[in-house]
Write a protein that holds these residues in place. Structure first.
Motif, PDB file in Angstrom:
ATOM      1  N   PHE A   1      17.346 -22.175  37.485  1.00  0.00           N
ATOM      2  CA  PHE A   1      17.655 -22.265  36.059  1.00  0.00           C
ATOM      3  C   PHE A   1      18.085 -23.679  35.691  1.00  0.00           C
ATOM      4  CE2 PHE A   1      21.329 -20.797  38.416  1.00  0.00           C
ATOM      5  CZ  PHE A   1      22.395 -21.536  37.917  1.00  0.00           C
ATOM      6  N   LEU A   2      18.025 -23.963  34.392  1.00  0.00           N
ATOM      7  CA  LEU A   2      18.459 -25.239  33.844  1.00  0.00           C
ATOM      8  C   LEU A   2      19.738 -25.048  33.049  1.00  0.00           C
ATOM      9  CD1 LEU A   2      15.081 -26.694  32.443  1.00  0.00           C
ATOM     10  CD2 LEU A   2      16.048 -26.944  34.750  1.00  0.00           C
ATOM     11  N   VAL A   3      20.519 -26.115  32.924  1.00  0.00           N
ATOM     12  CA  VAL A   3      21.749 -26.095  32.144  1.00  0.00           C
ATOM     13  C   VAL A   3      21.745 -27.296  31.215  1.00  0.00           C
ATOM     14  CG1 VAL A   3      24.264 -26.018  32.163  1.00  0.00           C
ATOM     15  CG2 VAL A   3      22.972 -25.044  34.098  1.00  0.00           C
ATOM     16  N   VAL A   4      21.949 -27.045  29.918  1.00  0.00           N
ATOM     17  CA  VAL A   4      22.003 -28.112  28.934  1.00  0.00           C
ATOM     18  C   VAL A   4      23.096 -27.780  27.927  1.00  0.00           C
ATOM     19  CG1 VAL A   4      20.282 -27.076  27.385  1.00  0.00           C
ATOM     20  CG2 VAL A   4      20.595 -29.574  27.404  1.00  0.00           C
ATOM     21  N   GLY A   5      23.716 -28.797  27.364  1.00  0.00           N
ATOM     22  CA  GLY A   5      24.763 -28.552  26.384  1.00  0.00           C
ATOM     23  C   GLY A   5      24.791 -29.615  25.308  1.00  0.00           C
ATOM     24  N   ASP A   6      25.444 -29.290  24.187  1.00  0.00           N
ATOM     25  CA  ASP A   6      25.710 -30.255  23.120  1.00  0.00           C
ATOM     26  C   ASP A   6      24.401 -30.858  22.603  1.00  0.00           C
ATOM     27  OD1 ASP A   6      28.936 -30.723  23.463  1.00  0.00           O
ATOM     28  OD2 ASP A   6      27.936 -30.334  25.369  1.00  0.00           O
ATOM     29  N   TRP A   7      23.527 -29.983  22.103  1.00  0.00           N
ATOM     30  CA  TRP A   7      22.161 -30.405  21.850  1.00  0.00           C
ATOM     31  C   TRP A   7      21.684 -30.317  20.401  1.00  0.00           C
ATOM     32  CZ3 TRP A   7      20.025 -25.812  20.207  1.00  0.00           C
ATOM     33  CH2 TRP A   7      20.529 -24.613  20.759  1.00  0.00           C
ATOM     34  N   GLY A   8      22.204 -29.455  19.575  1.00  0.00           N
ATOM     35  CA  GLY A   8      21.522 -29.054  18.352  1.00  0.00           C
ATOM     36  C   GLY A   8      21.518 -30.055  17.222  1.00  0.00           C
ATOM     37  N   ARG A   9      20.627 -31.051  17.251  1.00  0.00           N
ATOM     38  CA  ARG A   9      20.593 -32.117  16.245  1.00  0.00           C
ATOM     39  C   ARG A   9      19.195 -32.304  15.659  1.00  0.00           C
ATOM     40  NH1 ARG A   9      25.414 -35.033  16.366  1.00  0.00           N
ATOM     41  NH2 ARG A   9      26.681 -34.766  18.231  1.00  0.00           N
ATOM     42  N   ARG A  10      18.462 -31.214  15.503  1.00  0.00           N
ATOM     43  CA  ARG A  10      17.133 -31.259  14.871  1.00  0.00           C
ATOM     44  C   ARG A  10      16.197 -32.269  15.543  1.00  0.00           C
ATOM     45  NH1 ARG A  10      20.754 -29.956  10.723  1.00  0.00           N
ATOM     46  NH2 ARG A  10      20.044 -28.196   9.416  1.00  0.00           N
ATOM     47  N   GLY A  11      16.353 -32.434  16.844  1.00  0.00           N
ATOM     48  CA  GLY A  11      15.490 -33.311  17.613  1.00  0.00           C
ATOM     49  C   GLY A  11      15.974 -34.741  17.713  1.00  0.00           C
ATOM     50  N   LEU A  12      17.014 -35.112  16.965  1.00  0.00           N
ATOM     51  CA  LEU A  12      17.495 -36.491  16.945  1.00  0.00           C
ATOM     52  C   LEU A  12      18.358 -36.797  18.165  1.00  0.00           C
ATOM     53  CD1 LEU A  12      18.425 -36.754  13.144  1.00  0.00           C
ATOM     54  CD2 LEU A  12      16.296 -37.458  14.276  1.00  0.00           C
ATOM     55  N   TYR A  13      18.713 -38.074  18.294  1.00  0.00           N
ATOM     56  CA  TYR A  13      19.524 -38.550  19.416  1.00  0.00           C
ATOM     57  C   TYR A  13      18.898 -38.149  20.763  1.00  0.00           C
ATOM     58  CZ  TYR A  13      23.131 -39.504  15.930  1.00  0.00           C
ATOM     59  OH  TYR A  13      23.840 -39.982  14.841  1.00  0.00           O
ATOM     60  N   ASN A  14      17.584 -38.257  20.825  1.00  0.00           N
ATOM     61  CA  ASN A  14      16.832 -37.963  22.049  1.00  0.00           C
ATOM     62  C   ASN A  14      16.838 -36.486  22.438  1.00  0.00           C
ATOM     63  OD1 ASN A  14      15.864 -40.544  22.511  1.00  0.00           O
ATOM     64  ND2 ASN A  14      17.587 -41.133  23.813  1.00  0.00           N
TER      65      ASN A  14
ATOM     66  N   TYR B   1      20.740 -18.133  27.755  1.00  0.00           N
ATOM     67  CA  TYR B   1      22.090 -17.578  27.680  1.00  0.00           C
ATOM     68  C   TYR B   1      23.010 -18.651  27.108  1.00  0.00           C
ATOM     69  CZ  TYR B   1      20.268 -13.904  30.750  1.00  0.00           C
ATOM     70  OH  TYR B   1      19.531 -12.873  31.287  1.00  0.00           O
ATOM     71  N   ASN B   2      23.634 -18.357  25.980  1.00  0.00           N
ATOM     72  CA  ASN B   2      24.373 -19.363  25.231  1.00  0.00           C
ATOM     73  C   ASN B   2      25.829 -18.951  25.015  1.00  0.00           C
ATOM     74  OD1 ASN B   2      21.803 -20.943  24.040  1.00  0.00           O
ATOM     75  ND2 ASN B   2      21.451 -18.754  23.824  1.00  0.00           N
TER      76      ASN B   2
ATOM     77  N   ILE C   1      20.643 -21.985  30.613  1.00  0.00           N
ATOM     78  CA  ILE C   1      22.016 -21.796  30.167  1.00  0.00           C
ATOM     79  C   ILE C   1      22.373 -22.925  29.213  1.00  0.00           C
ATOM     80  CG2 ILE C   1      24.441 -21.958  30.896  1.00  0.00           C
ATOM     81  CD1 ILE C   1      23.672 -20.468  33.436  1.00  0.00           C
ATOM     82  N   SER C   2      22.933 -22.564  28.064  1.00  0.00           N
ATOM     83  CA  SER C   2      23.481 -23.558  27.149  1.00  0.00           C
ATOM     84  C   SER C   2      25.000 -23.490  27.196  1.00  0.00           C
ATOM     85  CB  SER C   2      23.010 -23.322  25.711  1.00  0.00           C
ATOM     86  OG  SER C   2      23.771 -24.118  24.818  1.00  0.00           O
ATOM     87  N   THR C   3      25.632 -24.659  27.356  1.00  0.00           N
ATOM     88  CA  THR C   3      27.082 -24.718  27.472  1.00  0.00           C
ATOM     89  C   THR C   3      27.767 -24.934  26.125  1.00  0.00           C
ATOM     90  OG1 THR C   3      26.957 -27.082  28.001  1.00  0.00           O
ATOM     91  CG2 THR C   3      27.017 -25.536  29.851  1.00  0.00           C
ATOM     92  N   GLY C   4      27.070 -24.723  25.020  1.00  0.00           N
ATOM     93  CA  GLY C   4      27.708 -24.714  23.714  1.00  0.00           C
ATOM     94  C   GLY C   4      27.517 -25.978  22.901  1.00  0.00           C
TER      95      GLY C   4
END
Length: 343
Positions: A49-62, A120-121, A83-86
């Motif tokens: 699985f992958l883990v990513v967090g602090d992401w939701g910016r409509r595609g901006l900031y990479n 899973y978020n 998994i999303s860490t929020g």
């Protein structure tokens, strides 16, 4: 995709429309028994699985570039879920279940076939600044079937149990010094009861777990050399429970960086994966070199591949370069569970 556990009929009811009972998933003034889901490993017993967090910016900031690399690595590793860490939607969460930000920051960004898996978020502090219950609503699952967000819950994957913990209500400043932000505390107040019951449920679930591995996921840091640093409320209230129950990993976001920190006082490893979009260059505090295995102040994500006997962790930057690899062979540990009093 996740399957429903026959051990918890409330989970089944949740997905079949009893929104009035389950929209919040955390009863006012108390925490319902933690929702349980089952996600079986592959036929060979492995899990990826992958883990990513602090992401939701409509595609901006990479964010889009990180999503591209996640898709490539996800397909290559044949991941089972993400998994999303929020901090799923900046700056102030969602305004409701019909907020176009859900598609603009999630569905339209993570489009790669390798990411067409269950997500899973957990909620982050920025998610609580909007309509927090919107992210918990089954309506979003009808928009994008990958989406699953609850306050606190458990995923049983046979070789490993994941314990997702709602960490935002632990932080005193959000209540006493909100800095002109408004937080959606529906389902959380009275706070003291909520936290007391949550800690009891997490402790009980960890004690009952017979999985080879135990991984706890939250938004806020416990050990971090980043901007926010240590979350003292979690160190005081949650960490003793994690240590007593011999968890293997604590995985979080909140600090916009990638980190691996070990613990000289326990066998817990702390992983920060908060580089899903905007990162904070050069924002690092001193940390003991004995514990700090990785600090990267840029965008990226992490992957974990597991069997009963081993776990292989890798951190990737926005270009897909491997920043850090680390492996752990599972061995039996004996420890006496301690009893806690919950204020």
């Amino acid at each position: 995709m996740a399957s429903f556990s026959t051990r918890d009929s409330k989970t089944i009811f949740f997905f079949f429309g009893l929104r009035a009972a389950c929209l919040s998933l955390c009863l006012v003034g108390s925490v319902a028994e933690l929702q349980r889901f089952e996600h079986p490993p592959k036929a060979d017993g492995s899990l990826s699985f992958l883990v990513v967090g602090d992401w939701g910016r409509r595609g901006l900031y990479n964010q889009s570039q990180v999503a591209l690399q996640m898709g490539l690595i996800g397909e290559k590793a044949e991941i089972d879920f993400v998994i999303s860490t929020g901090d799923n939607f900046y700056e102030d969460g969602l305004t409701g279940v019909d907020d176009p930000a859900f598609n603009e920051s999630f569905s339209n960004i993570y489009t790669a076939p390798g990411l067409n898996k269950q997500w899973y978020n957990v909620l982050g502090n920025h998610d609580y600044r909007g309509d927090a219950e919107a992210q918990l609503s089954p309506v979003l699952r009808t928009i994008d079937k990958r989406w699953l967000c609850l306050r606190s819950f458990i995923v049983n994957a046979e070789i490993v149990d994941f314990f997702f913990v709602d960490t935002t209500p632990f932080v005193d400043d959000y209540f006493t010094n909100p800095k002109n932000h408004t937080y959606d505390w529906r389902g959380v107040t009275p706070r003291e009861d909520y936290l007391s019951n949550l800690l009891k449920d997490v402790d009980s679930a960890l004690k009952d777990s017979s999985a080879k591995w135990k991984i706890v996921v939250g938004h806020h840091t416990i050990k971090s050399a980043g901007h926010h640093g240590v979350t003292q409320e979690l160190v005081t209230q949650l960490l003793p429970i994690l240590k007593a129950n011999n968890i293997d990993f604590y995985v979080n976001g909140h600090d916009h960086c990638l980190e691996h920190i070990s613990d000289t006082h326990s066998e817990i490893n702390f992983f920060t994966s908060g580089g899903g979009s905007k990162a904070w260059r050069g924002d690092i505090k001193w940390w003991s070199p004995e514990e700090l295995k990785l600090y990267y102040d840029g965008q990226g994500f992490m992957s974990i591949q597991m069997t009963k006997a081993s776990a292989d962790i890798a951190f990737y930057d926005v270009f897909g370069n491997v920043l850090h690899k680390w492996s752990l062979s599972k061995h039996l540990r004996s420890a006496t569970n301690r009893t806690f009093t919950y204020a």
